[in-house]
Design a protein around this motif. Structure first.
Motif, short mmCIF file in Angstrom:
data_model
loop_
_atom_site.label_atom_id
_atom_site.label_comp_id
_atom_site.label_asym_id
_atom_site.label_seq_id
_atom_site.Cartn_x
_atom_site.Cartn_y
_atom_site.Cartn_z
N ASN A 353 12.18 99.59 131.21
CA ASN A 353 11.84 98.23 130.82
C ASN A 353 12.56 97.28 131.76
N MET A 354 11.85 96.86 132.82
CA MET A 354 12.51 96.06 133.86
C MET A 354 12.82 94.64 133.38
N ASP A 355 12.21 94.20 132.27
CA ASP A 355 12.58 92.90 131.68
C ASP A 355 14.06 92.86 131.32
N LYS A 356 14.58 94.03 130.95
CA LYS A 356 15.95 94.11 130.46
C LYS A 356 16.95 94.48 131.56
N ALA A 357 16.44 94.68 132.76
CA ALA A 357 17.34 95.08 133.84
C ALA A 357 18.27 93.92 134.22
N VAL A 358 19.49 94.27 134.56
CA VAL A 358 20.47 93.26 134.97
C VAL A 358 20.90 93.60 136.39
N VAL A 359 21.02 92.58 137.22
CA VAL A 359 21.32 92.85 138.63
C VAL A 359 22.67 92.24 139.01
N PHE A 360 23.44 93.03 139.73
CA PHE A 360 24.77 92.57 140.14
C PHE A 360 24.92 92.59 141.64
N ASP A 361 25.71 91.66 142.13
CA ASP A 361 26.10 91.66 143.53
C ASP A 361 27.12 92.78 143.73
N PRO A 362 26.88 93.73 144.63
CA PRO A 362 27.81 94.87 144.77
C PRO A 362 29.19 94.46 145.28
N VAL A 363 29.29 93.32 145.93
CA VAL A 363 30.59 92.91 146.47
C VAL A 363 31.40 92.16 145.42
N SER A 364 30.83 91.07 144.90
CA SER A 364 31.58 90.26 143.94
C SER A 364 31.48 90.84 142.53
N GLU A 365 30.54 91.74 142.29
CA GLU A 365 30.28 92.35 140.99
C GLU A 365 29.87 91.34 139.93
N GLN A 366 29.46 90.14 140.36
CA GLN A 366 28.95 89.14 139.43
C GLN A 366 27.45 89.37 139.21
N ARG A 367 26.98 88.93 138.05
CA ARG A 367 25.55 89.06 137.76
C ARG A 367 24.77 88.07 138.62
N ILE A 368 23.63 88.53 139.21
CA ILE A 368 22.79 87.61 139.97
C ILE A 368 21.44 87.42 139.30
N ALA A 369 21.07 88.33 138.42
CA ALA A 369 19.83 88.15 137.66
C ALA A 369 19.93 88.98 136.39
N PRO A 370 19.33 88.58 135.29
CA PRO A 370 18.52 87.37 135.16
C PRO A 370 19.42 86.11 135.10
#
Ligand code: ATP
Ligand code: MG
Lengths: 370, 292
Positions: A353-370
């Motif tokens: 369920n890609m609606d629920k996917a969360v994306v992180f910046d691998p360097v800063s480890e902060q969330r970038i999406a959603p």
């Protein structure tokens, strides 16, 4: 301004700063849970609210009154300790009214308060017993009762359930929740159990290394964790995190991962702004319940991607069956319905369920999406 | 083939067991023998002792030696018996034990629950006082007692014994309270109890076992002390010094039966304290070492 304001509070022991710039406003009637791994400073913060630890810098105020330097007994707060801290030489009744006695409340009024609370917590039959003659759950209730009779502005709980066995813990959790719904008193509650945090709180402060990583409602914390730490700390089993690369096809962003056999798999992002990350590495976070079989997938989702992959391990857990599979060189856990017919080694069709996917910046480890 | 037993005793054969009991009995008799000799001879007329067997039971039973030792025997130059000195000892030992035990409890409470900078050093120094030999402090102590006007008086002796005892009692209570959960003190603080209320209402009620240890220790030490009593007692000498004077008196015949009776009288209070509180003694010494 809130009911309980913690503004820019730091705490140092000697030269070591164990709490950094903590800023939390708690509204009246809120149930705030402080959660985090061992040693992150939860108890320290709670003890500072209680007045048992000094404040190195910053202010803590309750009802607009700054509490720095005010003696614990004059803050009108009550605390339930991890060990319950019941006075062993006093009966249950004496334990519960000791605070009132110390505050000079006369005997007749104490008895009325005791009676009310004892009834509320079903302790009527136990008032003449000593703490040593009680079971763990009963002691826990007495500890809460001792806090309740005082009718405080704020309740503080420091891991009140951690000494109980699993079954009792769940029961008492419900009791505490019921109690809060009935009394609507402001509560600050420390735990390192993330399930407790999610079920009890109206808001959660996730702490790590002396920093508040994220402050938000349980839903915010769970669905949109601020960073990788919060994402993996909250939720059980933990969120799957896989390294992926972003690529766009006709302006539509996809996450590129490799499956167990080294073959590429493309998963379309639901968030269009991921196109800005074209060609870059990211970390893709997928909760176990967002990775299922196609029939079990969320029907309200707008974006379900499917792929085939081998199942490594199956773990039936009664209500669900968890299976482990390999994606992007990492072990990934999927949560299937209990009666799904699966065996290890078998090829299986997974649905994400890609609606629920969360994306992180691998360097800063902060969330970038959603 | 062995049968599993419920208890944890080491399994021993009948013969071994009999042997063990026999050995224990011999030891018990060996230790009781001096006491037996003292009691028996304190109940005889003097001529039976000088002319007869120390081990034999009296031909003619008499409590005259006891009465004499108590109220009419020659102590030094006065024929007062031990009675006034016994009273002196009681007047000295009761406040000395009470004050040193109370101070020890207070010290232990502060050193464990109200930590401050340098508290471990202070505790170290207090401990150090346990190892200072009596003889070293005699002269400085005499000077101080003289300066504060307590020389040769019972309050002076009480002060000396309190000062000397407080190191030990602090050690006892500190170790006992170290195992006492600090959360309880914090809970009481939040409940609004102050420094002394927490001490009275929370700490002291659970200090029974260690108080017994402290009282027994202090009582026996203070009661049995001879050196301080002889040095600083002046006109109010304690029982131990009087007993010495009774036994050492150079004039007249040596009344051994009276001496025996006097010695038993001098030992009686400590014996009593042990019998009354002794079973708590071991329990208190063990407290904290085993959770239970
Ligand atoms: N008196 C102290 N002196 C020095 N450091 C301390 C002191 N008390 C706590 N700390 C440090 O402060 C940090 C936070 O401790 P705290 O007790 O608040 O952790 P916690 O989040 O409650 O952990 P747990 O879940 O294990 O209870 C820890 O790293 C601890 O070592
Ligand atoms: Mg803690």
């Amino acid at each position: 301004m809130g009911f309980l304001d913690i503004s820019n509070v730091t705490k140092s022991y000697g030269t070591v700063e164990v709490l950094h710039q903590v800023d939390i406003n708690v509204e009246e009637g809120e149930f705030l849970v402080l959660v985090g791994p061992s040693g992150c400073g939860k108890s320290t913060l709670l003890n500072m609210i209680a007045g048992l630890e000094g404040i190195t810098s910053g202010d803590i105020s309750i009802k607009g009154r700054v509490m720095n330097g005010v003696h614990p007994s004059n803050r009108n707060i009550a605390m339930v300790f991890q060990s319950y801290a019941l006075y062993p030489n006093m009966t249950v009744g004496q334990n519960m009214t000791f605070g009132l006695e110390m505050h000079g409340v006369e005997k007749s009024k104490r008895d009325v308060a005791l009676k009310d609370v004892a009834k509320l917590l079903q302790l009527d039959q136990l008032l003449d017993r000593k703490p040593g003659q009680l079971s763990g759950g009963q002691r826990q209730r007495v500890a809460m009762g001792r806090a309740l009779v005082r009718d405080p502005d704020v309740f503080l709980f420091d891991e009140p359930l951690s000494n109980l066995d699993a079954k009792l813990r769940v029961d008492m959790r419900t009791e505490i929740k019921k109690l809060h719904e009935k009394l609507k008193t402001t509560i600050v509650y420390v735990t390192h159990d993330q399930i407790e945090a999610l079920t009890l709180s109206t808001r959660i402060a996730v702490m790590n290394g002396g920093y508040v990583q994220q402050l938000g409602t349980p839903k915010e914390i769970y669905d949109t964790p601020a960073n990788l730490f919060v994402a993996t700390f909250m939720g059980s089993p933990a969120m799957n995190v896989l390294p992926a690369k972003v690529s766009t096809i006709d302006g539509v962003p996809y996450a590129q991962i490799i499956d167990g056999e080294g073959q590429p798999v493309s998963l379309r992002f639901s968030q269009e702004n991921m196109a800005d990350w074209d060609g870059k590495d990211i970390l893709l976070g997928i909760r176990p319940e967002a990775l299922t079989d196609p029939e079990g997938a969320d029907r309200k989702s707008t974006n379900i991607a499917t792929f085939h992959n081998a199942i490594d391990v199956t773990e039936p857990a009664g209500s669900d069956t968890f299976v482990t599979t390999t994606l992007g060189d990492a072990d990934v856990i999927a949560r299937l319905r209990a009666d799904t017919d699966v065996a290890s080694g078998q090829m299986f069709e997974f649905a994400v369920n890609m609606d629920k996917a969360v994306v992180f910046d691998p360097v800063s480890e902060q969330r970038i999406a959603p | 083939m062995s049968i599993a037993t419920q208890d944890t005793d080491v399994n021993t054969g009948k013969i071994a067991r009999t042997f063990i009991y026999l050995v224990l009995l011999v030891f018990a008799l060996f230790y009781l023998l001096p006491f037996f000799v003292m009691v028996v001879n304190s109940l005889k007329p003097l001529d039976e002792i000088t002319g007869g067997n120390m081990m034999a039971l009296p031909d003619k039973w008499t409590i005259q030696p006891w009465l004499s030792a108590w109220s009419s025997a020659q102590i030094g130059v006065e024929p007062t018996g031990l009675k006034p000195y016994f009273v002196n000892s009681i007047l000295m030992v009761v406040p000395a034990v009470a004050i040193s035990t109370f101070l020890g409890a207070l010290n232990g409470y502060v050193l464990t629950k109200w930590r401050f900078k340098g508290d471990t050093i202070l505790f170290g120094l207090l401990l150090f006082s346990c190892f200072i030999p009596f003889q070293i402090v005699l002269i400085p102590m005499a000077t101080i007692l003289g300066k504060i006007g307590l020389a040769g008086s019972i309050p002076g002796l009480v002060l000396v014994h309190v000062v000397y005892g407080v190191g030990f009692t602090t050690l006892y209570y500190r170790n006992y309270y170290a195992a006492f959960p600090t959360e309880l003190v914090r809970a009481a603080m939040m409940d609004g109890a102050g420094f002394f209320r927490i001490f009275w209402r929370i700490m002291l009620p659970v200090s029974g076992p260690i108080t017994v240890v402290s009282v027994i220790w202090q009582f026996t030490n203070v009661w049995n002390d001879f050196l301080f009593g002889a040095s600083f007692g002046g006109q109010s000498q304690p029982m131990t010094v009087a007993l010495n004077n009774l036994v050492q008196s150079s004039t007249g015949v040596k009344e051994y039966n009276v001496h025996f009776a006097g010695a038993i009288l001098a030992a009686l209070p400590t014996l009593l304290v042990y019998i009354v509180a002794g079973r708590y003694f071991v329990r208190g010494l063990m407290a904290g070492s085993v959770k239970g």
